[in-house]
Motif scaffolding. Structure first.
Motif, mmCIF file in Angstrom:
data_model
loop_
_atom_site.group_PDB
_atom_site.id
_atom_site.type_symbol
_atom_site.label_atom_id
_atom_site.label_comp_id
_atom_site.label_asym_id
_atom_site.label_seq_id
_atom_site.Cartn_x
_atom_site.Cartn_y
_atom_site.Cartn_z
ATOM 1 N N VAL A 1 0.848 -1.193 0.000
ATOM 2 C CA VAL A 1 0.000 0.000 0.000
ATOM 3 C C VAL A 1 0.877 1.234 0.000
ATOM 4 O O VAL A 1 1.749 1.380 0.868
ATOM 5 C CB VAL A 1 -0.934 0.017 1.227
ATOM 6 N N ASN A 2 0.654 2.112 -0.985
ATOM 7 C CA ASN A 2 1.373 3.388 -1.049
ATOM 8 C C ASN A 2 0.452 4.443 -1.622
ATOM 9 O O ASN A 2 -0.253 4.196 -2.625
ATOM 10 C CB ASN A 2 2.626 3.266 -1.935
ATOM 11 N N ASP A 3 0.439 5.620 -1.031
ATOM 12 C CA ASP A 3 -0.362 6.756 -1.502
ATOM 13 C C ASP A 3 -1.831 6.387 -1.690
ATOM 14 O O ASP A 3 -2.491 6.824 -2.635
ATOM 15 C CB ASP A 3 0.198 7.290 -2.833
ATOM 16 N N GLY A 4 -2.360 5.560 -0.787
ATOM 17 C CA GLY A 4 -3.767 5.208 -0.835
ATOM 18 C C GLY A 4 -4.136 4.218 -1.911
ATOM 19 O O GLY A 4 -5.328 3.998 -2.175
ATOM 20 N N LYS A 5 -3.155 3.600 -2.569
ATOM 21 C CA LYS A 5 -3.421 2.628 -3.612
ATOM 22 C C LYS A 5 -2.708 1.325 -3.290
ATOM 23 O O LYS A 5 -1.719 1.307 -2.554
ATOM 24 C CB LYS A 5 -2.967 3.149 -4.975
ATOM 25 N N VAL A 6 -3.210 0.235 -3.889
ATOM 26 C CA VAL A 6 -2.664 -1.093 -3.633
ATOM 27 C C VAL A 6 -1.955 -1.606 -4.878
ATOM 28 O O VAL A 6 -2.456 -1.434 -5.998
ATOM 29 C CB VAL A 6 -3.778 -2.096 -3.253
ATOM 30 N N THR A 7 -0.801 -2.211 -4.680
ATOM 31 C CA THR A 7 -0.111 -2.915 -5.759
ATOM 32 C C THR A 7 0.015 -4.383 -5.366
ATOM 33 O O THR A 7 0.603 -4.706 -4.326
ATOM 34 C CB THR A 7 1.289 -2.338 -6.015
ATOM 35 N N PHE A 8 -0.585 -5.257 -6.183
ATOM 36 C CA PHE A 8 -0.494 -6.698 -5.959
ATOM 37 C C PHE A 8 0.586 -7.287 -6.871
ATOM 38 O O PHE A 8 0.718 -6.881 -8.027
ATOM 39 C CB PHE A 8 -1.822 -7.388 -6.278
#
Length: 877
Positions: free
Chosen positions: A806-813
């Motif tokens: 989680v970074n800057d309110g977004k998710v990276t899977f």
């Protein structure tokens, strides 16, 4: 008879009948007044450019004209490749505007068709159809000697089709069509026993081929749009003030039948094109006939479209052109085995075949071939991407929307998609595909239907419009004028004057601002020759008939015209440095900056930018006088070396602007000498669309302002970094290195934290022979998380690991699949696609590695939980 011979013979015949030979209009449908017909995508008939003459709102140099018009019609694109259909064709035409009418038109047609000095067609091989109520036309054909004359309804023998009853509003009239008897092994019909039913049967069997059509423009159809359905409701059909003739003979089709050929592709116009196709073709994997014909047709259309300023794009004319190019590439690649870009080479066949009649395609060869080559390279890359895309879709039935996207975006025909789907054991929604295809065809056909042929008559005078404005702005910046009209557009009021120094927005140059006495003018436009001065919101306009002083904002105009002159110098510098293919494809000329689009297939290097900027400044420092040649003919301008902008329509008299070696047709306003554009600075260079680059720049006073702003910014930065301006770069380098050191220290700390524990990780789940670990890493560097996943899977080939950052309110899977897990059926891309959906996102990728995004960080745990069920389906399946 060859196409060249027929083309010249037709024009010579009508020149002998006192017709003026008139040049073809552009494929972009500008009329003779220079107005773009917004109702049409392409010029599809000889009469399109002459609409103002038929209406009587403009006067021709001579009332009798003859042309060979280049045309594009794409409504039957899927039929191209058969014996008669083309997307590009030439239309022979003769026109009368209030001069001769039906009797002379029919006699001219009969003479040209049957006289031994011209086409010498035996009358027995000709038949004629007329509007069922047109007794006069029947009598006239009989007087000439015609025996096979038949009455038909308005759908076939009125123009526009069906206009007698259904409209649309505008000039209309009955027509007479001429047909040629094609069979050589079957005698022409006996006129004493041959009925209209016999004729209709034989025409349907293509024994009769239409070659010519005479339209007798007689009436002004009047009516209103149908409020409850399609079409119009007729209110009247009075006769026009004068009667006119509009005819059209299909050049290729007529040459075909006169030469005894069975298809239009056998005519001599295609011979050089086929020679080039065959020269580049490799091994052929199927019947090449249709593929060769499609390529030959589409390269002609593409060549002429690009030559007239149409560039590949995603809408309108650009969409049609792109589709044609891609269709030709597919046929070359999949049927003829041509694996490398080839259309730019086949262009040479078009130039050899048609360059004499249309010299512009040779003059613009560099631009045409560069555009073709760049578009084909782009599409071949897209094709490779499509191959990967279709692989991702084969896990389930393919929707019609996806099937069409594969065709429209990636170039996969439905047949190939169906074949690959069958191999994978899935189906394709063909009905959905057809629905999407019809929608796309409607888009590409938009504006092509005859019912809109009079939809935007250039120069048509709207009731209450004033007479055209006298423009004074080339020499004056203030003048006394009389108010002649007022209109409201939205919240603003616009005023028309009998004369004005204000430039109306056109040719990329913005309209002038200024004052009408004490009223502020915020912009100027022009329509049908009338200049409209938009007043500031809330202004009370002067009365009609009032005298006002119109005064241009001189300081603003100086900035605008410096930018306009700079575009001419930039155009010259680009062509010198990049090549003749670098041609203007659009512009904006305002007080703040200039924007210049040009055809070129690659980004400019820093060295290119520096060289072009330097060359423009060098041309400006030469301080050549800006010389304008007024009211010269286009031929005179070309003889002086003038360059016309592609797609623009110019009248019988033009303005040519000369600045040293730069010579262009241009109606804009310019500075007095080139040095007034100094200095010139390029601000940016980017892609405007495929094959088109964009430069934004400043010149003159705007450039000096920009330099002052840059200096102020540098001094501010220098003060903040406590560094002199000359040493600013070194100070920034030290700062960046310090930040990089800090980032490396942070990454080491995160890496140690990740390897030192399993916070956020679920216990390994056994799924058959595969193990699954999911982990919510929290707010860490995605690269660090990916490295941890890589290390875990490298140590255990049976492992599937899915992580979330989680970074800057977004998710990276991120998902990684070990070799053994991959063999067992695990697929990272398909797994992540479902995982990411739970977190409000999407994505995917390869079977062994994939990434995806999400918008809902609070759903990370729920999303990761989905991975177990998805993996069970993959492995068990």
């Amino acid at each position: 008879m060859t196409v060249r011979e027929l083309r010249e013979r037709y024009l010579a015949f009508f020149e002998g009948k006192e017709h003026l030979r008139y040049p073809s209009g552009s494929l972009i449908p500008y009329d003779v007044t220079g107005r773009l017909d917004e109702s049409l995508l392409f010029n599809g008939a000889g009469m399109i450019q002459f609409k103002p003459y038929f209406r009587g709102v403009a006067q021709p140099e001579r009332k009798r004209l003859t042309t060979v018009q280049k045309c594009v019609r794409t409504g039957d694109i899927d039929e191209v490749g058969d014996d008669t259909h083309l997307t590009f064709f030439e239309m022979l035409g003769n026109f009368s505007f209030g001069d001769y009418f039906k009797a002379e038109a029919i006699r001219f047609s009969w003479e040209f068709l049957t006289d031994a000095a011209w086409l010498s067609i035996p009358p027995a091989r000709l038949s004629f159809t007329v509007f069922e109520a047109d007794d006069e036309a029947i009598a006239l054909w009989r007087e000439c000697g015609a025996e096979l004359v038949f009455r038909l309804g308005e759908e076939t023998n009125y123009w526009p089709a069906g206009a007698f009853t259904y409209g649309p509003p505008g000039p209309c009239g009955p027509n007479s069509e001429m047909y040629y008897w094609v069979p050589d092994d079957e005698p022409a019909p006996d006129p004493t026993t041959y009925t209209v039913e016999d004729w209709l049967r034989d025409e349907a069997d293509r024994k009769w081929v239409e070659i010519w059509n005479d339209v007798f423009i007689t009436y002004e159809w009047q009516g209103d749009a149908n409020p409850i359905g399609k079409g119009y409701i007729k209110t009247g059909m009075p006769e026009l003030p004068f009667r006119s003739i509009d005819t059209g003979m299909g050049l290729e089709r007529t040459a075909m039948v006169l030469s005894g050929l069975k298809n239009v592709y056998a005519t001599d116009v295609f011979t050089p094109i086929f020679a080039e196709i065959d020269a580049v073709a490799g091994s052929i994997t199927g019947d090449p006939t249709a593929a060769r014909r499609i390529i030959a047709d589409h390269i002609r259309t593409a060549t002429f479209c690009i030559g007239d300023g149409v560039l590949p794009g995603n809408s309108g004319r650009g969409y049609v052109l792109r589709r044609l190019i891609r269709r030709a590439v597919l046929k070359g690649d999949r049927v003829l085995g041509i694996a490398e870009p080839f259309l730019y080479r086949v262009y040479e066949g078009v130039a050899a075949s048609m360059g004499d009649a249309y010299p512009e395609i040779r003059e613009r060869a560099a631009m045409i071939t560069e555009t073709l080559r760049n578009e084909e390279i782009l599409f071949r890359r897209t094709l490779r991407a499509g191959t990967e895309r279709i692989a991702d879709l084969l896990h389930a039935d393919i929707s019609g929307e996806d099937a069409f996207r594969l065709y429209d975006t990636f170039g996969f025909p439905l047949e190939i998609t169906k074949e690959l789907a069958a191999e994978a054991g899935v189906a394709v929604d063909e009905a959905g595909y057809e629905a999407a295809l019809v929608e796309a065809q409607t888009r590409s056909r938009a504006g092509q239907e005859l019912e809109t042929v009079y939809g935007a008559v250039g120069g048509a005078k709207i009731e209450g419009d004033p007479s055209p404005t006298e423009f004074l702005g080339y020499a004056e910046q203030s003048a006394a004028a009389t108010v002649v009209a007022i209109r409201r557009t939205g919240e603003r009021i616009a005023v028309a004057l009998d004369r004005t120094p204000f430039y109306g927005e056109s040719g990329g140059q913005v309209g002038d601002t200024g004052t009408l006495d004490a009223l502020t003018v915020v912009g100027t436009t022009k329509s049908n020759g009338v200049f409209w001065h938009a007043l500031a919101e809330g202004a009370v306009p002067p009365a009609i008939g009032a005298t006002v002083t119109a005064r241009v904002d001189a300081a603003r105009r100086q900035r605008v015209v410096a930018h306009h002159t700079a575009t001419h110098l930039l155009h010259l510098a680009l062509r010198e440095h990049l090549g003749r293919h670098a041609t203007q494809a659009g512009s904006y000329v305002g007080p703040d900056r200039l924007r210049f689009d040009f055809t070129h297939g690659a980004a400019l290097s820093p060295e290119d930018r520096a060289a072009i900027e330097s060359r423009v400044n060098e041309l400006a420092r030469a301080n050549d006088r800006v010389t304008t040649y007024v009211d010269i003919t286009p031929d005179e301008a070309r003889a002086r070396g003038a360059m016309a902008l592609f797609g623009e329509k110019y009248g019988d008299k033009v303005r040519m602007v000369e600045i040293g070696a730069s010579r262009e047709l241009c109606g804009g306003i310019h500075v007095g000498t080139a040095a007034e554009t100094l200095p010139f600075r390029i601000l940016s260079e980017s892609s405007a669309q495929s094959g088109v680059r964009r430069i934004e720049a400043v010149a003159g006073i705007a450039a000096m302002d920009h330099l002052s702003e840059e200096r102020a910014t540098l001094e501010t930065l220098a003060a903040r970094l406590k560094s002199p301006v000359p040493q600013l770069a070194a100070s920034v380098d030290r700062l960046l290195e310090s930040l990089a050191d800090e980032r490396r220290r942070r990454e080491r700390a995160e890496r140690q934290a990740l390897t030192g524990g399993n916070d956020g990780a679920t216990p390994a789940v056994e799924v058959g022979a595969v193990r699954l670990i999911t982990r919510a890493f929290g707010e860490v560097d995605p690269k660090v998380a990916a490295e941890a996943i890589d290390n875990a899977v490298a140590a255990d080939p049976k492992l599937v690991m899915v992580g979330a950052v989680v970074n800057d309110g977004k998710v990276t899977f991120t998902a990684k699949v070990g070799a053994d897990a991959l063999a067992a059926g695990a697929h990272a891309g398909n797994l992540l696609r479902e995982v990411a959906k739970v977190a409000g996102g999407g994505g995917g990728g390869r079977a062994d590695f994939a990434t995806a995004g999400g918008k809902l960080p609070e759903k990370v745990d729920s999303a990761l939980a989905v991975a177990v069920d998805m993996l069970k389906r993959q492995v068990s399946g």
